[in-house]
Motif scaffolding. Sequence first.
Motif, PDB file in Angstrom:
ATOM      1  N   ARG A  40     -36.471  52.772 -51.037  1.00  0.00           N
ATOM      2  CA  ARG A  40     -37.101  51.443 -50.948  1.00  0.00           C
ATOM      3  C   ARG A  40     -38.254  51.339 -51.935  1.00  0.00           C
ATOM      4  O   ARG A  40     -38.984  52.291 -52.152  1.00  0.00           O
ATOM      5  N   THR A  94     -41.648  54.619 -48.143  1.00  0.00           N
ATOM      6  CA  THR A  94     -40.720  55.052 -47.096  1.00  0.00           C
ATOM      7  C   THR A  94     -40.513  53.879 -46.132  1.00  0.00           C
ATOM      8  O   THR A  94     -41.213  52.856 -46.215  1.00  0.00           O
ATOM      9  N   ARG A  95     -39.580  54.049 -45.202  1.00  0.00           N
ATOM     10  CA  ARG A  95     -39.345  52.964 -44.241  1.00  0.00           C
ATOM     11  C   ARG A  95     -40.573  52.743 -43.372  1.00  0.00           C
ATOM     12  O   ARG A  95     -40.939  51.604 -43.074  1.00  0.00           O
ATOM     13  N   GLU A  96     -41.247  53.799 -42.967  1.00  0.00           N
ATOM     14  CA  GLU A  96     -42.437  53.681 -42.123  1.00  0.00           C
ATOM     15  C   GLU A  96     -43.562  52.952 -42.865  1.00  0.00           C
ATOM     16  O   GLU A  96     -44.274  52.124 -42.289  1.00  0.00           O
ATOM     17  N   GLN A  97     -43.740  53.272 -44.150  1.00  0.00           N
ATOM     18  CA  GLN A  97     -44.760  52.576 -44.944  1.00  0.00           C
ATOM     19  C   GLN A  97     -44.408  51.092 -45.102  1.00  0.00           C
ATOM     20  O   GLN A  97     -45.280  50.226 -45.029  1.00  0.00           O
ATOM     21  N   GLN A 105     -42.669  49.324 -42.978  1.00  0.00           N
ATOM     22  CA  GLN A 105     -42.923  48.683 -41.691  1.00  0.00           C
ATOM     23  C   GLN A 105     -44.408  48.344 -41.535  1.00  0.00           C
ATOM     24  O   GLN A 105     -44.761  47.255 -41.084  1.00  0.00           O
ATOM     25  N   ALA A 106     -45.271  49.291 -41.895  1.00  0.00           N
ATOM     26  CA  ALA A 106     -46.717  49.053 -41.784  1.00  0.00           C
ATOM     27  C   ALA A 106     -47.149  47.912 -42.701  1.00  0.00           C
ATOM     28  O   ALA A 106     -47.976  47.069 -42.313  1.00  0.00           O
ATOM     29  N   ARG A 107     -46.599  47.860 -43.908  1.00  0.00           N
ATOM     30  CA  ARG A 107     -46.956  46.781 -44.831  1.00  0.00           C
ATOM     31  C   ARG A 107     -46.425  45.434 -44.347  1.00  0.00           C
ATOM     32  O   ARG A 107     -47.096  44.414 -44.482  1.00  0.00           O
ATOM     33  N   GLN A 118     -31.861  47.342 -41.611  1.00  0.00           N
ATOM     34  CA  GLN A 118     -33.127  47.898 -41.114  1.00  0.00           C
ATOM     35  C   GLN A 118     -34.309  47.154 -41.734  1.00  0.00           C
ATOM     36  O   GLN A 118     -35.289  46.846 -41.044  1.00  0.00           O
ATOM     37  N   THR A 119     -34.229  46.858 -43.012  1.00  0.00           N
ATOM     38  CA  THR A 119     -35.312  46.147 -43.683  1.00  0.00           C
ATOM     39  C   THR A 119     -35.479  44.748 -43.098  1.00  0.00           C
ATOM     40  O   THR A 119     -36.600  44.298 -42.839  1.00  0.00           O
ATOM     41  N   ASP A 132     -37.077  45.075 -39.681  1.00  0.00           N
ATOM     42  CA  ASP A 132     -38.513  45.393 -39.780  1.00  0.00           C
ATOM     43  C   ASP A 132     -39.322  44.151 -40.144  1.00  0.00           C
ATOM     44  O   ASP A 132     -40.399  43.907 -39.582  1.00  0.00           O
TER      45      ASP A 132
END
Length: 138
Positions: free
Chosen positions: A74, A82-85, A87-89, A117-118, A121
């Motif tokens: 991503r 990353t996916r977690e980053q 999500q936080a953004r 997933q994107t 999120d």
Amino acid sequence: MAFASFDSKRSNAPVAEINMVPLIDVMLVLLVIFIVTAPLLTHAVKLDLPKVSSKANEIKPDKIEFAIDASGQRYWNGETVTREQAQARFLAEGRKPVQPEIHLRADQEVAYKAVAQTLADASKAGLSKVGFVSEPER
């Protein structure tokens, strides 16, 4: 027609004519009320207002270029995340008063799971302005 009659044959017969006098009285009263109140409704204060030429300040939403390459990596505006980053953004962007536009570019070889997933999120963060970017066929 006479209302008071000494004729005993017709005295018991019902009156077949409508009495128009009360209707005319009500109509004239309403006409007077409208004549009196109409000038009050159109009363305006004469003002010489200044003239200006300006456009309204429109806050344009931010544009986020989000890309997913064939391997599932991503990118947030060209920066690897990353996916977690991501999500936080997304959560941080969802708290802003003006929602940003997300331009999602996904490689045609990427698994649909990464795109789904994107989208999930972004939806969880309250972002709804998501657009898919593609290239036209030649």
